[in-house]
Design an enzyme around this catalytic site. Structure first.
Site, PDB file in Angstrom:
ATOM      1  N   TYR A   1     -20.092  45.487 -35.022  1.00 43.00           N
ATOM      2  CA  TYR A   1     -19.650  46.212 -33.973  1.00 43.00           C
ATOM      3  C   TYR A   1     -19.653  47.727 -34.105  1.00 43.00           C
ATOM      4  O   TYR A   1     -19.715  49.125 -34.021  1.00 43.00           O
ATOM      5  CB  TYR A   1     -18.011  46.208 -34.217  1.00 43.00           C
ATOM      6  CG  TYR A   1     -17.452  46.136 -33.093  1.00 43.00           C
ATOM      7  CD1 TYR A   1     -18.314  45.965 -31.613  1.00 43.00           C
ATOM      8  CD2 TYR A   1     -16.317  47.624 -32.481  1.00 43.00           C
ATOM      9  CE1 TYR A   1     -17.798  46.151 -29.500  1.00 43.00           C
ATOM     10  CE2 TYR A   1     -16.075  47.945 -31.017  1.00 43.00           C
ATOM     11  CZ  TYR A   1     -16.667  47.222 -29.927  1.00 43.00           C
ATOM     12  OH  TYR A   1     -16.660  47.751 -28.232  1.00 43.00           O
TER      13      TYR A   1
ATOM     14  N   ASN B   1     -22.535  47.919 -19.822  1.00 43.78           N
ATOM     15  CA  ASN B   1     -21.762  47.566 -20.107  1.00 43.78           C
ATOM     16  C   ASN B   1     -21.752  46.883 -20.697  1.00 43.78           C
ATOM     17  O   ASN B   1     -20.858  46.581 -22.069  1.00 43.78           O
ATOM     18  CB  ASN B   1     -20.559  47.435 -19.043  1.00 43.78           C
ATOM     19  CG  ASN B   1     -19.307  46.767 -18.828  1.00 43.78           C
ATOM     20  OD1 ASN B   1     -18.448  47.101 -19.653  1.00 43.78           O
ATOM     21  ND2 ASN B   1     -19.277  45.096 -18.838  1.00 43.78           N
TER      22      ASN B   1
ATOM     23  N   ILE C   1     -24.531  47.619 -12.341  1.00 43.70           N
ATOM     24  CA  ILE C   1     -23.658  47.266 -13.090  1.00 43.70           C
ATOM     25  C   ILE C   1     -24.036  45.664 -15.075  1.00 43.70           C
ATOM     26  O   ILE C   1     -24.535  44.771 -14.203  1.00 43.70           O
ATOM     27  CB  ILE C   1     -22.214  46.535 -13.303  1.00 43.70           C
ATOM     28  CG1 ILE C   1     -21.744  47.415 -12.570  1.00 43.70           C
ATOM     29  CG2 ILE C   1     -20.950  46.453 -14.323  1.00 43.70           C
ATOM     30  CD1 ILE C   1     -20.012  47.154 -11.974  1.00 43.70           C
TER      31      ILE C   1
ATOM     32  N   LYS D   1     -21.222  50.792 -32.277  1.00 41.09           N
ATOM     33  CA  LYS D   1     -20.744  51.449 -31.581  1.00 41.09           C
ATOM     34  C   LYS D   1     -20.981  53.241 -32.087  1.00 41.09           C
ATOM     35  O   LYS D   1     -21.542  54.317 -31.142  1.00 41.09           O
ATOM     36  CB  LYS D   1     -19.220  51.624 -31.160  1.00 41.09           C
ATOM     37  CG  LYS D   1     -19.254  50.060 -30.366  1.00 41.09           C
ATOM     38  CD  LYS D   1     -19.879  49.953 -28.805  1.00 41.09           C
ATOM     39  CE  LYS D   1     -19.591  49.295 -28.124  1.00 41.09           C
ATOM     40  NZ  LYS D   1     -19.890  48.659 -26.451  1.00 41.09           N
TER      41      LYS D   1
ATOM     42  N   ASP E   1     -30.794  38.433 -19.498  1.00 42.93           N
ATOM     43  CA  ASP E   1     -29.685  38.819 -20.823  1.00 42.93           C
ATOM     44  C   ASP E   1     -30.520  40.118 -21.002  1.00 42.93           C
ATOM     45  O   ASP E   1     -31.683  40.502 -21.104  1.00 42.93           O
ATOM     46  CB  ASP E   1     -30.131  38.050 -21.640  1.00 42.93           C
ATOM     47  CG  ASP E   1     -29.370  37.487 -22.968  1.00 42.93           C
ATOM     48  OD1 ASP E   1     -28.885  38.517 -23.269  1.00 42.93           O
ATOM     49  OD2 ASP E   1     -28.786  36.185 -23.833  1.00 42.93           O
TER      50      ASP E   1
ATOM     51  N   VAL F   1      -8.411  47.324 -23.765  1.00 41.33           N
ATOM     52  CA  VAL F   1      -8.430  46.299 -22.329  1.00 41.33           C
ATOM     53  C   VAL F   1      -8.761  44.844 -22.231  1.00 41.33           C
ATOM     54  O   VAL F   1      -9.117  44.489 -23.143  1.00 41.33           O
ATOM     55  CB  VAL F   1      -9.978  47.023 -21.525  1.00 41.33           C
ATOM     56  CG1 VAL F   1     -10.138  46.582 -20.381  1.00 41.33           C
ATOM     57  CG2 VAL F   1      -9.514  48.747 -21.471  1.00 41.33           C
TER      58      VAL F   1
END
Length: 245
Positions: free
Chosen positions: A151, A87, A7, A155, A61, A184
């Protein structure tokens, strides 16, 4: 022999919840994030859930040009890598002309280049055990939101990358899932453009807890879903966006 789950962006939010859920499901863990102290706290939490859990911490990083080699050297040889969650992600908000080029580059470097670096590092291990690559997308990769140009761009790019990988890797036994979570509870909604924590700017949205989202993410990935959301409202929006682009 137990399998590993890897992860990135594991120190907080969805990444942290994915680590806890992985421990609950008896996976060993490779947890990557910049904040080493928070990783240590997370490791203790995972070991409290499952004392047999092997937890490898990688303080790194995804924007580091050496990230790929750092990650490869951290993965144990001869062990199954069941799932890799790419993620790590950040956001930036404001009118497109008011945002600096440095802000565009910063978001792209984490959200896109970081995902590419992660995929390159884990591919041999995933191919060896027919594992899963789970890439964190967003509703903003389907429907662009105003005041979020960096953003949105990142995406949309991640969505295209996941579709490319899915086509290239299908015959090599690697399953690729794109997760578009929806709202979330996570730090990404609570940071300004400088990365500082601020009041949640989206208080009116019904947000899922990170742990609920993580549980649904594991379920969706293990069922081999190509693309999915963990928020029922976002599932409806994604279906609408595909039907009426």
């Amino acid at each position: 022999m137990r399998s590993f789950v890897l992860i990135t962006g594991a120190s907080s939010g969805i990444g942290r919840a994915l680590a806890v859920e992985g421990a609950k499901r008896s996976y060993d863990l490779i947890l990557i994030a910049r904040r080493a102290a928070m990783l240590e706290t997370l490791k203790a939490e995972c070991l409290a859930i499952d004392p047999k859990c092997e937890v490898i911490l990688v303080a790194a990083d995804v924007t580091d040009p050496n990230f790929e080699s750092i990650l490869v050297s951290s993965m144990p040889a001869g062990r199954n890598l069941k799932i890799a969650f790419a993620n790590a992600g950040i956001a930036s908000a404001g009118k497109f002309e008011k945002l600096t080029m440095q802000e565009y580059e910063r978001v792209f470097d984490v959200n896109v280049t970081g995902v590419v670096r992660t995929a390159r590092a884990v591919l041999p291990a995933l191919e060896a055990c027919r594992g899963h690559l789970a890439i964190m997308g967003s509703l903003s990769g389907h429907v662009a939101n105003p005041l979020a140009a960096p953003y949105n761009i990142s995406k949309f790019a991640v969505r295209g990358f996941s579709e490319t990988l899915r086509a290239e890797l299908a015959h090599r036994g690697v399953t690729v899932s794109l997760i578009s979570p929806g709202p979330v509870k996570s730090e990404i909604f609570s940071k300004n453009n400088k990365g500082e924590l601020v009041d949640n700017p989206l208080p009116t949205l019904k947000m899922l807890s990170a742990r609920t989202a993580a549980r649904r993410m594991f379920d969706g990935v293990l069922r081999g879903k190509r693309e999915f959301s963990v928020h029922w409202q976002m599932t409806s929006v994604l279906l609408f966006a595909r039907t009426f682009p």
